[in-house]
Design an enzyme around this catalytic site. Structure first.
Site, PDB file in Angstrom:
ATOM      1  N   HIS A  68      -2.128  -4.484   2.663  1.00  0.00           N
ATOM      2  CA  HIS A  68      -3.359  -4.434   2.862  1.00  0.00           C
ATOM      3  C   HIS A  68      -3.487  -4.287   4.695  1.00  0.00           C
ATOM      4  O   HIS A  68      -4.398  -3.665   5.344  1.00  0.00           O
ATOM      5  CB  HIS A  68      -4.189  -5.484   2.791  1.00  0.00           C
ATOM      6  CG  HIS A  68      -5.791  -5.415   3.006  1.00  0.00           C
ATOM      7  ND1 HIS A  68      -6.570  -4.246   2.487  1.00  0.00           N
ATOM      8  CD2 HIS A  68      -6.702  -6.260   3.371  1.00  0.00           C
ATOM      9  CE1 HIS A  68      -7.738  -4.568   2.837  1.00  0.00           C
ATOM     10  NE2 HIS A  68      -7.943  -5.783   3.356  1.00  0.00           N
ATOM     11  N   ASP A 120      -3.723   0.011  -3.646  1.00  0.00           N
ATOM     12  CA  ASP A 120      -3.981   0.951  -2.675  1.00  0.00           C
ATOM     13  C   ASP A 120      -2.987   2.129  -2.783  1.00  0.00           C
ATOM     14  O   ASP A 120      -2.155   2.333  -1.863  1.00  0.00           O
ATOM     15  CB  ASP A 120      -3.861   0.252  -1.372  1.00  0.00           C
ATOM     16  CG  ASP A 120      -5.307  -0.142  -0.927  1.00  0.00           C
ATOM     17  OD1 ASP A 120      -6.244  -0.740  -1.528  1.00  0.00           O
ATOM     18  OD2 ASP A 120      -5.800  -0.431   0.427  1.00  0.00           O
ATOM     19  N   HIS A 138      -0.884   4.630  -0.513  1.00  0.00           N
ATOM     20  CA  HIS A 138      -2.064   5.530   0.140  1.00  0.00           C
ATOM     21  C   HIS A 138      -1.521   6.896   0.449  1.00  0.00           C
ATOM     22  O   HIS A 138      -1.438   7.533   1.275  1.00  0.00           O
ATOM     23  CB  HIS A 138      -2.143   5.063   1.618  1.00  0.00           C
ATOM     24  CG  HIS A 138      -3.382   3.789   1.470  1.00  0.00           C
ATOM     25  ND1 HIS A 138      -4.408   3.689   1.065  1.00  0.00           N
ATOM     26  CD2 HIS A 138      -3.109   2.760   2.515  1.00  0.00           C
ATOM     27  CE1 HIS A 138      -5.067   2.667   1.496  1.00  0.00           C
ATOM     28  NE2 HIS A 138      -4.310   1.966   2.066  1.00  0.00           N
ATOM     29  N   ASN A 158      -8.255  -2.788  -2.424  1.00  0.00           N
ATOM     30  CA  ASN A 158      -9.686  -2.420  -1.956  1.00  0.00           C
ATOM     31  C   ASN A 158     -10.089  -0.870  -2.346  1.00  0.00           C
ATOM     32  O   ASN A 158     -11.218  -0.575  -2.066  1.00  0.00           O
ATOM     33  CB  ASN A 158     -10.078  -2.903  -0.780  1.00  0.00           C
ATOM     34  CG  ASN A 158      -9.247  -2.460   0.309  1.00  0.00           C
ATOM     35  OD1 ASN A 158      -8.139  -2.416   0.223  1.00  0.00           O
ATOM     36  ND2 ASN A 158      -9.768  -2.083   1.540  1.00  0.00           N
ATOM     37  N   HIS A 159      -8.964  -0.082  -2.244  1.00  0.00           N
ATOM     38  CA  HIS A 159      -9.183   1.395  -2.494  1.00  0.00           C
ATOM     39  C   HIS A 159      -9.395   1.631  -3.947  1.00  0.00           C
ATOM     40  O   HIS A 159      -9.537   2.866  -3.883  1.00  0.00           O
ATOM     41  CB  HIS A 159      -8.052   2.015  -1.764  1.00  0.00           C
ATOM     42  CG  HIS A 159      -8.434   2.267  -0.171  1.00  0.00           C
ATOM     43  ND1 HIS A 159      -9.038   3.299   0.469  1.00  0.00           N
ATOM     44  CD2 HIS A 159      -8.134   1.324   0.701  1.00  0.00           C
ATOM     45  CE1 HIS A 159      -9.216   2.834   1.689  1.00  0.00           C
ATOM     46  NE2 HIS A 159      -8.495   1.855   1.943  1.00  0.00           N
ATOM     47  N   HIS A 212      -3.640  -8.355  -3.252  1.00  0.00           N
ATOM     48  CA  HIS A 212      -3.726  -7.270  -2.196  1.00  0.00           C
ATOM     49  C   HIS A 212      -3.970  -7.507  -0.930  1.00  0.00           C
ATOM     50  O   HIS A 212      -3.239  -7.228   0.190  1.00  0.00           O
ATOM     51  CB  HIS A 212      -4.759  -6.273  -2.918  1.00  0.00           C
ATOM     52  CG  HIS A 212      -4.774  -4.991  -1.665  1.00  0.00           C
ATOM     53  ND1 HIS A 212      -3.813  -3.925  -1.501  1.00  0.00           N
ATOM     54  CD2 HIS A 212      -5.676  -4.776  -0.762  1.00  0.00           C
ATOM     55  CE1 HIS A 212      -4.222  -3.098  -0.728  1.00  0.00           C
ATOM     56  NE2 HIS A 212      -5.316  -3.426  -0.154  1.00  0.00           N
ATOM     57  N   ASP A 217       0.868  -1.142   0.124  1.00  0.00           N
ATOM     58  CA  ASP A 217       0.073  -0.078   0.091  1.00  0.00           C
ATOM     59  C   ASP A 217       0.839   1.124   0.006  1.00  0.00           C
ATOM     60  O   ASP A 217       1.962   1.549   0.795  1.00  0.00           O
ATOM     61  CB  ASP A 217      -0.793   0.033   1.274  1.00  0.00           C
ATOM     62  CG  ASP A 217      -1.701  -1.149   1.405  1.00  0.00           C
ATOM     63  OD1 ASP A 217      -1.631  -2.095   0.839  1.00  0.00           O
ATOM     64  OD2 ASP A 217      -3.024  -0.803   1.958  1.00  0.00           O
TER      65      ASP A 217
HETATM   66 MN   LIG Z   1      -5.896  -2.371   1.534  1.00  0.00          MN
END
Ligand SMILES: [Mn+2]
Length: 309
Positions: free
Chosen positions: A256, A93, A67, A125-126, A175, A65
């Site tokens: 994740h 992500d 982010h 998932n993002h 992920h 990730d």
């Molecule tokens: Mn995630």
């Protein structure tokens, strides 16, 4: 001669990677061209990527990730340029939460457009509308580009991102985690994007959802409900072993989850959990950024040492 409007020059993308703050000055047309170019490349890839015949001593880097953490992403790119791996696989992500979401997404997409056979993206998932609406990227994006439907182009890009990757038939990258559907990899492997009709979609949707969301948990058996939400599962070592055995796999690399030690092994060192955004929960809960190197079919966790923790 005039270039087509949607053509992006290499020097333009290289300059964005070198000076990512310039991304905030781009017009929507530039962003749109980058999204479209990246999408055209991703759409030609399978939903399950397979890398075979990786030569001994060739490295693959796997990144967790991001982010919106541009500082960490810049350090990773420096490491990649130094180590010169054959492939780099991002586990998704890219946006939400961090301070430089658009910059991170556009840098990663620029790398993909410039070096499509070196950089690979998987879906987290993002990479969904619901998560972006809840965690910030949607708001940031439509405030920056308030014309109608600008975010739709982001969503079309998300739709094109592959779901998982298998290296040398033995190492699975994704992920979140393994799904309950033991057949999902075979389903994805044989799938042509243009053939995805409603029946096929129905048969893969829950598997893909769990791949992006599930978490490993030591000390439990089977799958159990996760605090993360409906349909999301924790999985124990027994079902992990079963999934890996059924699919003839040795290792799983996933992201994740952020751990204070940077990465964590599960299930007799066969599942490695990495996370590539440093100090994700703020400086009072520091975490080092981690990534993984695959070399000679071994999985080696790494911490980015050059960042301050
Ligand atoms: Mn995630």
């Amino acid at each position: 001669m005039l270039k087509a409007l949607n053509m992006i020059e290499d020097y333009f993308l290289k300059n964005l990677i070198k000076k990512p703050r310039k991304i905030l000055k781009l017009k929507f047309q530039d962003i749109s061209n980058i999204l479209k170019s990246a999408r055209e490349i991703l759409e030609k890839e399978c939903l399950l990527l397979e890398f075979n015949n990786i030569e001994p001593n060739n490295e693959i880097h796997v990144i967790g990730d991001i982010h919106g953490n541009l500082q960490t992403l810049i350090e990773l790119i420096k490491l990649i340029n130094k180590n010169n791996p054959k492939h780099v696989i991002f586990l998704g992500d890219f946006v939400d939460r961090g301070p430089a979401q658009l910059e991170c997404l556009i840098v990663v997409l620029s790398l993909k457009i410039l070096f499509p056979n070196r950089y690979y993206l998987l879906k987290g998932n993002h990479e969904t509308l619901e998560m972006n609406q809840y965690y910030g990227f949607y708001q940031e994006f439509i405030e920056r580009f308030p014309a109608q439907n600008t975010f739709k182009e982001i969503l079309t890009l998300y739709d094109a991102i592959p779901i998982c990757a298998i290296i040398n038939k033995t190492i699975l990258c994704l992920h979140g985690g393994i799904p309950e559907d033991l057949e999902i990899l075979n389903k994805l492997r044989s799938l042509k994007r243009e053939n995805i009709d409603n029946d096929i979609l129905k048969s893969i949707t829950s598997g893909i959802f769990q791949i992006m969301w599930n978490d490993p948990k030591s000390g439990i058996k089977g799958f159990s409900e996760s605090y993360r939400g409906e349909g999301i599962k924790f999985f124990g070592g027994d079902v992990f072993d079963k999934f890996m055995k059924t699919n003839n796999l040795q290792y799983l690399i996933r992201a994740h989850e952020c751990f204070p030690e940077g990465y964590r092994w599960f299930f007799n060192n066969r599942l490695l959990s990495i996370f590539s955004s440093a100090n994700y929960k703020g400086i009072y809960f520091p975490n080092p950024a981690s990534y993984a190197i695959i070399k000679n079919n071994k999985v080696i966790p790494k911490i980015i040492e050059s960042l301050n923790y």
